[in-house]
Scaffold this motif. Structure first.
Motif, PDB file in Angstrom:
ATOM      1  N   PHE A 186       0.810  -1.224   0.000  1.00 40.41           N
ATOM      2  CA  PHE A 186       0.000   0.000   0.000  1.00 40.41           C
ATOM      3  C   PHE A 186       0.842   1.273   0.000  1.00 40.41           C
ATOM      4  O   PHE A 186       0.332   2.336  -0.314  1.00 40.41           O
ATOM      5  CB  PHE A 186      -0.947  -0.017   1.212  1.00 40.41           C
ATOM      6  N   THR A 187       2.098   1.176   0.359  1.00 39.45           N
ATOM      7  CA  THR A 187       2.995   2.337   0.273  1.00 39.45           C
ATOM      8  C   THR A 187       4.002   2.060  -0.828  1.00 39.45           C
ATOM      9  O   THR A 187       4.950   1.286  -0.651  1.00 39.45           O
ATOM     10  CB  THR A 187       3.716   2.578   1.616  1.00 39.45           C
ATOM     11  N   VAL A 188       3.788   2.663  -1.990  1.00 36.91           N
ATOM     12  CA  VAL A 188       4.629   2.420  -3.162  1.00 36.91           C
ATOM     13  C   VAL A 188       5.869   3.293  -3.083  1.00 36.91           C
ATOM     14  O   VAL A 188       5.777   4.521  -3.051  1.00 36.91           O
ATOM     15  CB  VAL A 188       3.846   2.690  -4.456  1.00 36.91           C
ATOM     16  N   THR A 189       7.037   2.666  -3.066  1.00 34.65           N
ATOM     17  CA  THR A 189       8.309   3.395  -3.023  1.00 34.65           C
ATOM     18  C   THR A 189       9.214   3.054  -4.197  1.00 34.65           C
ATOM     19  O   THR A 189      10.133   3.810  -4.500  1.00 34.65           O
ATOM     20  CB  THR A 189       9.056   3.090  -1.717  1.00 34.65           C
ATOM     21  N   THR A 190       8.967   1.923  -4.864  1.00 34.54           N
ATOM     22  CA  THR A 190       9.787   1.511  -5.999  1.00 34.54           C
ATOM     23  C   THR A 190       8.885   1.075  -7.149  1.00 34.54           C
ATOM     24  O   THR A 190       7.671   0.869  -6.977  1.00 34.54           O
ATOM     25  CB  THR A 190      10.718   0.343  -5.621  1.00 34.54           C
ATOM     26  N   VAL A 191       9.502   0.898  -8.311  1.00 38.35           N
ATOM     27  CA  VAL A 191       8.750   0.423  -9.477  1.00 38.35           C
ATOM     28  C   VAL A 191       8.290  -1.008  -9.249  1.00 38.35           C
ATOM     29  O   VAL A 191       7.215  -1.420  -9.710  1.00 38.35           O
ATOM     30  CB  VAL A 191       9.626   0.529 -10.741  1.00 38.35           C
ATOM     31  N   GLU A 192       9.099  -1.821  -8.513  1.00 44.56           N
ATOM     32  CA  GLU A 192       8.713  -3.199  -8.218  1.00 44.56           C
ATOM     33  C   GLU A 192       7.398  -3.246  -7.427  1.00 44.56           C
ATOM     34  O   GLU A 192       6.595  -4.175  -7.598  1.00 44.56           O
ATOM     35  CB  GLU A 192       9.823  -3.878  -7.390  1.00 44.56           C
ATOM     36  N   ASP A 193       7.171  -2.255  -6.574  1.00 47.62           N
ATOM     37  CA  ASP A 193       5.902  -2.211  -5.833  1.00 47.62           C
ATOM     38  C   ASP A 193       4.721  -2.013  -6.773  1.00 47.62           C
ATOM     39  O   ASP A 193       3.631  -2.561  -6.557  1.00 47.62           O
ATOM     40  CB  ASP A 193       5.945  -1.093  -4.792  1.00 47.62           C
ATOM     41  N   ILE A 194       4.921  -1.234  -7.827  1.00 45.38           N
ATOM     42  CA  ILE A 194       3.852  -1.033  -8.814  1.00 45.38           C
ATOM     43  C   ILE A 194       3.530  -2.342  -9.520  1.00 45.38           C
ATOM     44  O   ILE A 194       2.357  -2.720  -9.691  1.00 45.38           O
ATOM     45  CB  ILE A 194       4.260   0.050  -9.837  1.00 45.38           C
ATOM     46  N   PHE A 195       4.560  -3.070  -9.937  1.00 48.50           N
ATOM     47  CA  PHE A 195       4.335  -4.338 -10.627  1.00 48.50           C
ATOM     48  C   PHE A 195       3.672  -5.360  -9.710  1.00 48.50           C
ATOM     49  O   PHE A 195       2.930  -6.222 -10.175  1.00 48.50           O
ATOM     50  CB  PHE A 195       5.665  -4.888 -11.147  1.00 48.50           C
ATOM     51  N   ARG A 196       3.934  -5.268  -8.432  1.00 54.13           N
ATOM     52  CA  ARG A 196       3.300  -6.197  -7.485  1.00 54.13           C
ATOM     53  C   ARG A 196       1.833  -5.827  -7.257  1.00 54.13           C
ATOM     54  O   ARG A 196       0.987  -6.706  -7.079  1.00 54.13           O
ATOM     55  CB  ARG A 196       4.056  -6.173  -6.165  1.00 54.13           C
ATOM     56  N   TYR A 198      -0.115  -4.196  -9.436  1.00 54.39           N
ATOM     57  CA  TYR A 198      -0.879  -4.181 -10.688  1.00 54.39           C
ATOM     58  C   TYR A 198      -1.119  -5.621 -11.138  1.00 54.39           C
ATOM     59  O   TYR A 198      -0.197  -6.423 -11.229  1.00 54.39           O
ATOM     60  CB  TYR A 198      -0.121  -3.411 -11.759  1.00 54.39           C
ATOM     61  N   VAL A 199      -2.382  -5.946 -11.411  1.00 53.95           N
ATOM     62  CA  VAL A 199      -2.764  -7.253 -11.954  1.00 53.95           C
ATOM     63  C   VAL A 199      -3.456  -7.006 -13.282  1.00 53.95           C
ATOM     64  O   VAL A 199      -4.448  -6.278 -13.351  1.00 53.95           O
ATOM     65  CB  VAL A 199      -3.693  -8.023 -10.990  1.00 53.95           C
ATOM     66  N   LYS A 263       3.104  -4.453 -22.927  1.00 52.17           N
ATOM     67  CA  LYS A 263       4.188  -5.432 -22.998  1.00 52.17           C
ATOM     68  C   LYS A 263       4.957  -5.497 -21.678  1.00 52.17           C
ATOM     69  O   LYS A 263       5.364  -6.566 -21.230  1.00 52.17           O
ATOM     70  CB  LYS A 263       5.120  -5.057 -24.150  1.00 52.17           C
ATOM     71  N   LEU A 264       5.153  -4.340 -21.048  1.00 54.53           N
ATOM     72  CA  LEU A 264       5.872  -4.291 -19.781  1.00 54.53           C
ATOM     73  C   LEU A 264       5.084  -5.004 -18.671  1.00 54.53           C
ATOM     74  O   LEU A 264       5.654  -5.786 -17.893  1.00 54.53           O
ATOM     75  CB  LEU A 264       6.131  -2.828 -19.395  1.00 54.53           C
ATOM     76  N   PHE A 265       3.784  -4.754 -18.605  1.00 57.16           N
ATOM     77  CA  PHE A 265       2.962  -5.389 -17.578  1.00 57.16           C
ATOM     78  C   PHE A 265       2.854  -6.897 -17.788  1.00 57.16           C
ATOM     79  O   PHE A 265       2.747  -7.656 -16.822  1.00 57.16           O
ATOM     80  CB  PHE A 265       1.570  -4.760 -17.544  1.00 57.16           C
ATOM     81  N   ARG A 266       2.858  -7.344 -19.030  1.00 60.96           N
ATOM     82  CA  ARG A 266       2.799  -8.776 -19.285  1.00 60.96           C
ATOM     83  C   ARG A 266       4.023  -9.498 -18.732  1.00 60.96           C
ATOM     84  O   ARG A 266       3.932 -10.654 -18.305  1.00 60.96           O
ATOM     85  CB  ARG A 266       2.691  -9.033 -20.786  1.00 60.96           C
ATOM     86  N   LYS A 267       5.155  -8.854 -18.735  1.00 59.19           N
ATOM     87  CA  LYS A 267       6.384  -9.469 -18.241  1.00 59.19           C
ATOM     88  C   LYS A 267       6.523  -9.367 -16.725  1.00 59.19           C
ATOM     89  O   LYS A 267       7.067 -10.268 -16.089  1.00 59.19           O
ATOM     90  CB  LYS A 267       7.603  -8.818 -18.895  1.00 59.19           C
ATOM     91  N   LYS A 268       6.040  -8.276 -16.146  1.00 61.52           N
ATOM     92  CA  LYS A 268       6.332  -7.983 -14.748  1.00 61.52           C
ATOM     93  C   LYS A 268       5.197  -8.320 -13.780  1.00 61.52           C
ATOM     94  O   LYS A 268       5.447  -8.404 -12.569  1.00 61.52           O
ATOM     95  CB  LYS A 268       6.660  -6.490 -14.600  1.00 61.52           C
ATOM     96  N   CYS A 269       3.973  -8.507 -14.265  1.00 59.12           N
ATOM     97  CA  CYS A 269       2.817  -8.618 -13.361  1.00 59.12           C
ATOM     98  C   CYS A 269       2.094  -9.945 -13.553  1.00 59.12           C
ATOM     99  O   CYS A 269       2.253 -10.631 -14.575  1.00 59.12           O
ATOM    100  CB  CYS A 269       1.827  -7.471 -13.602  1.00 59.12           C
ATOM    101  N   GLU A 482      -1.753 -16.465 -14.932  1.00 62.77           N
ATOM    102  CA  GLU A 482      -0.422 -16.604 -15.514  1.00 62.77           C
ATOM    103  C   GLU A 482       0.559 -15.815 -14.658  1.00 62.77           C
ATOM    104  O   GLU A 482       0.326 -14.636 -14.372  1.00 62.77           O
ATOM    105  CB  GLU A 482      -0.408 -16.094 -16.950  1.00 62.77           C
ATOM    106  N   PRO A 483       1.672 -16.426 -14.234  1.00 61.98           N
ATOM    107  CA  PRO A 483       2.645 -15.727 -13.370  1.00 61.98           C
ATOM    108  C   PRO A 483       3.454 -14.715 -14.155  1.00 61.98           C
ATOM    109  O   PRO A 483       3.543 -14.786 -15.390  1.00 61.98           O
ATOM    110  CB  PRO A 483       3.524 -16.872 -12.855  1.00 61.98           C
ATOM    111  N   PRO A 484       4.059 -13.753 -13.489  1.00 61.87           N
ATOM    112  CA  PRO A 484       4.928 -12.786 -14.172  1.00 61.87           C
ATOM    113  C   PRO A 484       6.172 -13.474 -14.730  1.00 61.87           C
ATOM    114  O   PRO A 484       6.814 -14.271 -14.043  1.00 61.87           O
ATOM    115  CB  PRO A 484       5.276 -11.774 -13.074  1.00 61.87           C
ATOM    116  N   GLU A 485       6.519 -13.176 -15.962  1.00 63.39           N
ATOM    117  CA  GLU A 485       7.648 -13.838 -16.608  1.00 63.39           C
ATOM    118  C   GLU A 485       8.976 -13.482 -15.946  1.00 63.39           C
ATOM    119  O   GLU A 485       9.890 -14.309 -15.912  1.00 63.39           O
ATOM    120  CB  GLU A 485       7.680 -13.449 -18.095  1.00 63.39           C
TER     121      GLU A 485
END
Length: 500
Positions: A186-196, A198-199, A263-269, A482-485
Motif C-alpha cells: 500500500f505504500t509504493v516506493t519503488t517500481v517493483e511495488d507497482i508491478f506487485r 498491478y494485476v 508489454k511491460l505489464f505482461r512481463k512484470k505482473c 499466468e505468473p509474471p515472466e
C-alpha cells in the motif's frame, strides 16, 4: 504437545531424523484429541454393541450350535492387533447365532473388505454390510483419530516440539506467508511495488488501472502534448513513475505508448484471464416446479385475488362462447369444477416478425459483451401486477438462494435456466431488486432468455489468493492465472508454501 506423542530416532546416511507421531486435528482444529484405541471393541464392552437380528439357517437352530469353541485360537501370528480386534469382535458378537466354520470365513471376509477393499459377490457383500455395520463404524472412527507419522529433520522437529508448534499451526503460517507474497503493497516506493500491485485483467489496461487505483497507492496518468520539435509526445505515469513514452504523430504515439506499457505489464505482473467457455444454454440454477399455485411471497395462492376482467374483455351475453358456457353450467368467474381455472379469455396476438409462435416480441439492445439484453424488461415489470399473479415455482427457495448469494458475496454469476417463463423472470427480478442485487436477462439467439444474478466484485489480489493459495474449485474454473515472466522466483516460492 500432549503426552500422546511418540518419538523415535532413525539413523540415515545424511543425518539423524526425528520421527514425531502426533495427533492431527481435523478441519484445522488446534484442540488436542485423544487417541482412541480399537481395543475398545473387545470382549469387556462387546455387550454394548447392539446385536443385529439375522436369519438363522434352517438346518442350524440356536440349540444345535456348538458355542464352546475358543475364538482366540484363530489368531494368526502375523496379524496386526487392529485387524485381529475387528475379526475377534465379529466372531464374539455372532458366536451364538452362526456356525463356527461359516462365522470364521465371514469374519475374515469382513476384515478383507473393510481394510483391504476386497470385493465379493453381491450376496456376501450385503450380508457383511448388515452384520458388520457397528464394528465398521468403530473402525472408521478409530482410523480418523489414528496418529499420523510426520518425517522432519531432527533439529527442526525438536524445535517444534519444544515450542508446541503443531503441524496444523505450521500449515497456517505457510498459508499466511503465501498470502503476504501475493498481497499488494500500500505504500509504493519503488517500481517493483507497482508491478506487485498491478494485476493485468484480460489485457485490459483501463480496467486493470481502475482496480489499481482502488488500492489507494497511486494514479494512472496518460498525457499527450507537443514538444519543441512539433511532434506529439505520449507518456504514461503510474504512482509518479514514468513507465512508457512514445514520440511521433498523435495517433501512433498513443498507440505505441499503450503497446509498450502492455508489454511491460505482461512481463512484470500477474495476469488473470476469464475463461469464456459457457454455452448459450449453460446454467447453474434449475427451475424447481411445485404442484400448487403460489403467490409472489411463496404462500398458497388465493384465486379470488386474480385480476378482474376489464369491461372491454368481458364476454357479452350475445357471444357464442358465453352462451355455450352458460349451457354447461358456468355462472361467471374462473373456470373448472373448483373454480380455479383461467379467468381472462385466451388472447389472440397478431404475428409480427419471423420469430416462432408464442415467443415474446421484445426489442433488444446489445450490451457489448456478445449477449443480448431485453431493453423493455423494466416497463413490462411495471405493467405486471405480481401480487395478483400465481406461480408454479418454489418462490421461497429462490428468495433464500438470493439472500445466501448476497451474504456470501460470491464472485461468480448465478445463471438461471432458460425454462423460466417471462412472468417468472419478472418475479425473480422483483426479488433481486428488493434485496439490492444486480441482475439482468441475457440471450444468445433471441429465443432463449435467462435470468442472471450479477457476481459480487472480487479484487484481483483476492482472486489470486483464491486460485493459487486456496485452489478454489469454482474460481479456478472461471479464471486462468499466468505468473509474471520476470518474477518466477516469487511465484515458485508461493507454490512451494502452498504445496507443503
Amino acid at each position: 504437545m500432549t503426552d500422546l506423542i511418540q518419538r523415535e530416532i532413525i539413523s540415515l546416511e545424511d543425518s539423524d531424523v526425528l520421527l514425531i507421531c502426533e495427533t492431527v486435528p481435523i478441519d484445522g482444529d488446534d484442540s488436542n484429541m485423544d487417541i482412541v484405541s480399537f481395543s475398545s471393541v473387545s470382549d469387556h464392552n462387546i455387550q454394548d454393541i447392539p446385536l443385529i437380528n439375522i436369519e438363522i439357517p434352517k438346518n442350524h437352530t440356536e440349540n444345535e450350535l456348538i458355542c464352546d469353541w475358543n475364538v482366540d485360537e484363530y489368531r494368526n501370528a502375523f496379524e496386526p492387533d487392529v485387524h485381529w480386534e475387528m475379526r475377534r469382535s465379529f466372531m464374539v458378537q455372532y458366536k451364538n447365532k452362526i456356525p463356527e466354520s461359516e462365522l470364521v470365513a465371514l469374519a475374515q471376509a469382513f476384515v478383507n473388505t473393510e481394510v483391504f477393499g476386497a470385493v465379493y459377490c453381491e450376496e456376501v457383500t450385503a450380508k457383511l454390510e448388515l452384520l458388520g455395520e457397528s464394528i465398521a463404524k468403530q473402525y472408521r472412527m478409530f482410523k480418523s483419530k489414528t496418529p499420523k507419522r510426520i518425517t522432519a529433520r531432527a533439529t527442526e522437529a525438536v524445535h517444534d516440539w519444544m515450542k508446541h508448534r503443531s503441524e496444523s499451526l505450521k500449515a497456517a503460517e505457510r498459508k499466511d506467508q503465501a498470502i503476504q507474497l501475493l498481497g499488494p503493497v500500500f505504500t509504493v516506493t519503488t517500481v517493483e511495488d507497482i508491478f506487485r500491485n498491478y494485476v493485468l485483467l484480460d489485457d485490459n489496461l483501463e480496467e486493470s488501472g481502475r482496480e489499481f487505483e482502488k488500492l489507494g497507492c497511486g494514479w494512472f496518468v496518460h498525457d499527450v502534448w507537443r514538444n519543441d520539435q512539433k511532434l506529439w509526445e505520449a507518456t504514461c505515469t503510474v504512482a509518479g513513475f514514468l513507465l512508457s513514452k512514445a514520440v511521433g504523430p498523435l495517433k501512433k504515439s498513443r498507440q505505441k505508448c499503450t503497446e509498450e506499457l502492455l508489454k511491460l505489464f505482461r512481463k512484470k505482473c500477474y495476469k488473470i484471464r476469464v475463461n469464456h467457455n459457457r454455452c448459450w444454454d449453460g446454467y447453474n440454477v434449475e427451475r424447481l416446479e411445485v404442484s400448487e399455485d403460489l403467490d409472489m411471497r411463496g404462500n398458497p395462492f388465493d384465486c379470488r385475488l386474480r385480476l378482474p376482467l376489464a369491461a372491454k374483455d368481458q364476454l357479452k351475453e350475445d357471444n357464442v362462447g358465453y352462451r355455450l358456457l352458460r349451457k354447461l353450467g358456468w355462472g361467471g368467474g374462473p373456470l373448472g369444477k373448483h373454480q380455479v381455472g383461467i379467468v381472462d379469455p385466451i388472447e389472440v396476438q397478431a404475428k409480427r416478425g419471423r420469430r416462432g409462435l408464442g415467443l415474446p416480441q421484445l426489442s433488444l439492445r446489445s450490451d457489448g459483451s456478445g449477449l443480448q439484453t431485453p431493453s423493455n424488461n423494466a416497463s413490462y415489470l411495471d405493467q405486471l401486477d405480481l401480487s395478483k399473479t400465481s406461480f408454479r415455482i418454489d418462490v421461497g427457495f429462490y428468495r433464500d438462494l438470493m439472500r445466501n448469494f448476497k451474504a456470501k458475496r460470491l464472485g461468480y454469476d448465478l445463471i438461471f435456466s432458460s425454462e423460466f417463463t417471462e412472468t417468472e423472470r419478472a418475479l425473480l427480478t422483483k426479488i433481486a431488486t428488493d434485496l439490492d442485487l444486480q441482475c439482468t436477462t441475457i440471450t444468445y439467439d433471441y429465443e432463449h432468455y435467462q435470468f442472471v444474478l450479477m457476481k459480487h466484485r472480487v479484487s484481483p489480489h483476492d482472486l489470486l489468493i483464491k486460485i493459487i493459495v486456496e485452489n478454489h474449485p469454482i474460481y479456478s474454473t472461471l479464471y486462468t492465472v499466468e505468473p509474471p515472466e520476470d518474477d518466477l522466483e516469487r511465484h515458485n516460492k508461493i507454490l512451494e508454501l502452498c504445496s507443503k
